[in-house]
Design a protein around this motif. Structure first.
Motif: not given
Length: 259
Positions: A212-216, A236-253
């Motif tokens: 299911r994950q593009p990285t296999g 990362s002081s300029a980063v807030t309100g962000t969602a960082l995917p760590v999903d092997g590309g599931m969300h976008g590939l």
């Protein structure tokens, strides 16, 4: 000791900072707590069990109980002289379509996965507001942004958590408290291992999750921990309100099957 070669202080970028990690006794939580400690932070782990390896501070807490949360957060803040980082990682799973779970199960899972974050954040905020580098990182899920079968209840809690992350980031901007989240895919944790062992064909179920994950492959807990540490760090002081995917590309590939 794991070191960050890009850190300006030679590998202990969290030196002098204090962190609190919920669900810190296993899986992503333990991987995160261990990583932060290796990089110099003092770390308290809030979990249903207080058994964690040194130098982590284990505190028994139930995120569905406000009094338990407030007492444990106060204990951690007193032990460390304050709090700089909160990782809201505690959560539980749920299977089924919108028809499959009774109201009681909806209330139970929402109480942990969403209101648990509310309780911990609320209790920690007075301490975070006194920090010079305050950060909150919530463990969300790819289920918040991608429709997964047989995960209606779980996905609803994570979708709400994503919205809560962004709204809280907006509310706390003036206080200098950054709020972000990570969206893991399927992570190779003891919890997932227990689900696989309960399947009729564990090997086939694991193969399906990997495919299911593009990285296999499944995501490693330490990979999620690295993402959490990145968002929690002062760099990362300029980063807030962000969602960082760590999903092997599931969300976008959308990959083509190989033959």
């Amino acid at each position: 000791m794991t070191q960050d070669p890009s850190a300006p202080d030679g590998g202990l970028p969290f030196a002098g900072l204090s962190a609190l990690v919920t669900g810190g006794a296993s899986g992503i939580g333990l991987a995160t707590a261990t990583l932060l400690a290796e990089r110099g932070a003092r770390v308290a782990c809030l979990d249903l069990t207080a058994e964690v390896p040194e130098p982590l501070l284990g505190l028994r807490a139930d995120v569905s109980d406000d009094a338990s949360v407030r007492a444990s957060v106060a204990t951690a803040a007193e032990a460390f002289g304050g709090l700089d980082i909160v990782v809201n990682n505690a959560g539980i799973g749920a299977a089924g379509t919108v028809e499959d779970n009774p109201d009681e199960e909806w209330h139970r899972v929402l109480d942990v996965n969403l209101l648990g974050v509310v309780r911990v954040t609320r209790a920690a905020l007075p301490h975070l507001r006194r920090s010079s580098a305050p950060a909150i990182v919530n463990t969300c899920s790819v289920a918040a942004t991608t429709g997964l079968p047989d995960r209606a209840l779980y996905s609803a809690t994570k979708g709400a958590l994503l919205a809560l992350t962004r709204a809280t980031a907006a509310d706390l901007l003036a206080d200098g408290v950054r709020v972000n989240c990570v969206n893991p895919g399927t992570v190779d944790t003891p919890w997932v291992g227990r689900l696989l062992s309960a399947a009729d064909d564990p090997a086939a179920e694991r193969a399906a999750l990997e495919a299911r994950q593009p990285t296999g492959r499944l995501v490693a807990a330490v990979e999620v921990a690295e993402a959490i540490a990145h968002l929690a760090g002062p760099w990362s002081s300029a980063v807030t309100g962000t969602a960082l995917p760590v999903d092997g590309g599931m969300h976008g590939l959308r990959t083509r099957p190989t033959r």
